[in-house]
Design an enzyme around this catalytic site. Structure first.
Site: not given
Length: 497
Positions: A257, A291
């Protein structure tokens, strides 16, 4: 700073958690963890070396045989007990998270820690439906499909959501019957090493091992260890390349991720109050250190002049400061390196005629903020999506704003990125929302909201934003292998030889 007695929550020194015990590193070396809101030292943690990684992996291997054979009901009970204990100590973990990371307590106490507890609860429930299958191919042939744990999981998590990101790895890995060696960021390790105290009380020895150290040293040692059967990483795309390479070299399954440069699209029929809040959720939540941050705001040109003054006013009214001040909406960046990175991108805007800093753009050092790493909420207008500020991840409270004319142009701009983690759409037209969402090459789309992360909604990226999905029932498959048992019940030969 609001007065928090650090020693009520954090010990002066922590060891590594290996095989159910806290212990010093073999070298005796330590790292110092500091508070980014005031620069004060919080604690020392052991600095793991390769030999410490060897010990942790061995402990996980030794525990795997018995842990992998526990029933699903037993594993679910373990996960539920971990969840219950985290819920009981929300204040404790939230305070630690705010102290080490700099994020507001209002976020850690209502988002980070409750969602962490819920991850364990959620994957306990996933276990009840994690079933194999039987396929009767013909009257004499049967195929059994069995889900088995991979083995020892090696995981490293980033500094922006230390305890929450750890739960995204721990809960499905444990539910699947794996053992794990996990390492938090060296700048924010305290909440996970405190969580290890719960593991010590609840889990069998060696099932979870928590190391603290440098990602470039012990983190790499975890990912390259021959005894680790599965890799899982959350962090930057640059580091993700190295993790992917480590997995490829040993042909080990890898979940990544990684970074993002997500587009938050505002159409002219959107609810403007939702738009203003959604833009702030997109880039100011967690100081923009997310993110999936909505770091590119695309505003339809027909409402641009109506939206931008409201957004500018909202950003300028954000109170930035002490994470334990109830009125503070945004607090400190996690460290000096991150602050310097943000400042370097703002400097690009200052020196470029194709960029206009509408508001913000400065470090905050007044009113007692000089010892911390505080930065103003910042809006930068740009004219072209090829601009460096629109293509590179800044990871701070800096949003770049671009105009678009219609759906087709919005989609084109949104997809003009090497990343594909997330995105947002603000509109009251459901057909438009769905059509644009389907056309965007990203793994998560929020419609009329942003940065929501409940268990049960898969999260992960397209393109250079990663491999695999987390916080969803299928995430358990990241930590399983499928075995097929093929049975001939005819008791006869085939007559082929």
């Amino acid at each position: 700073m609001a007065k928090v007695n650090v020693r009520d929550f954090i010990e002066e020194q922590y060891g590594l958690f290996i095989n159910g015990e806290f212990q010093a590193s073999e070298s005796g070396d330590t790292l110092t963890v500091t508070n980014p809101a005031n620069g004060e030292d919080l604690a020392k943690v052991a600095k793991a070396s390769k030999s410490d990684v060897d010990k942790a992996v061995q402990a996980a291997q030794d525990a795997f045989d018995s842990w992998s054979k526990t029933s699903k009901e037993e594993r679910a009970d373990y996960l539920l007990e971990i969840s219950r204990r985290i819920h009981e100590k929300v204040e404790h973990f939230a305070t630690i998270e705010s102290l080490q990371n700099g994020k507001p307590y209002r976020e850690t106490s209502t988002i980070d820690v409750p969602l962490t507890a819920n991850q364990f609860k959620y994957f306990a429930s996933v276990l009840t439906t994690d079933e194999g299958s039987v396929n009767e191919i013909d009257e004499n042939t049967m195929s059994l499909v069995v889900n088995e744990p991979v083995g020892v999981v090696g995981a490293v998590v980033a500094w922006n959501f230390p305890i929450l990101l750890a739960s995204w790895k721990l809960a499905p890995a444990l539910a699947a019957g794996n053992t794990i060696v996990i390492q938090p960021s060296s700048s924010t390790p305290l909440s996970l090493i405190e969580l290890a105290k719960i593991f010590q009380e609840v889990l069998p020895k060696g099932v979870v091992n928590v190391l603290t150290g440098k990602g470039s040293e012990s983190g790499d040692a975890i990912f390259n260890h021959e005894g680790v059967n599965k890799l899982s990483f959350t962090g930057s795309t640059d580091v993700g390349y190295g993790v992917a390479k480590a997995g490829a070299e040993r042909i080990v399954p890898t979940t990544l991720e990684l970074g993002g440069k997500s587009a938050n699209i505002i159409f002219d029929d959107a609810n403007l109050d939702q738009v203003v809040e959604g833009a702030q959720l997109g880039i100011l939540f967690n100081q923009g250190e997310v993110c999936s941050a909505g770091s590119r705001l695309l505003v339809q040109s027909s409402i641009y002049d109506k939206v931008m003054p409201k957004l500018k006013e909202a950003f300028e009214n954000i109170k930035v400061g002490d994470p334990f001040d109830e009125d503070v909406k945004m607090s400190a960046q996690t460290g000096p390196e991150q602050l310097e990175k943000i400042e370097s991108y703002v400097k690009i805007a200052e020196e470029d005629s194709n960029a206009n800093i509408l508001t913000g753009g400065h470090r905050l050092t007044d009113n007692g903020r000089d010892k911390g790493y505080f930065f103003e909420p910042t809006i930068i207008e740009i004219k072209d999506n090829s601009h460096q500020l629109a293509q590179e991840e800044i990871f701070g409270p800096v949003v770049v704003v671009e105009k678009f004319e219609d759906e087709a142009e919005a989609i084109k701009i949104a997809n003009d990125s090497e990343y594909g983690l997330a995105g947002g759409i603000f509109t009251t037209n459901i057909n438009r929302a769905l059509n644009v969402a389907k056309a965007m090459r990203t793994g998560r789309i929020w419609i009329n909201t942003y940065n929501q992360f409940p268990a049960g909604a898969p999260f992960g990226g397209y393109k250079k934003s990663g491999i695999g999905r987390e916080i969803y029932k299928d995430a358990i498959k990241n930590y399983q292998q499928v075995k097929n048992i093929f049975i001939d019940t005819s008791n006869q030969t085939k007559g082929l030889y």
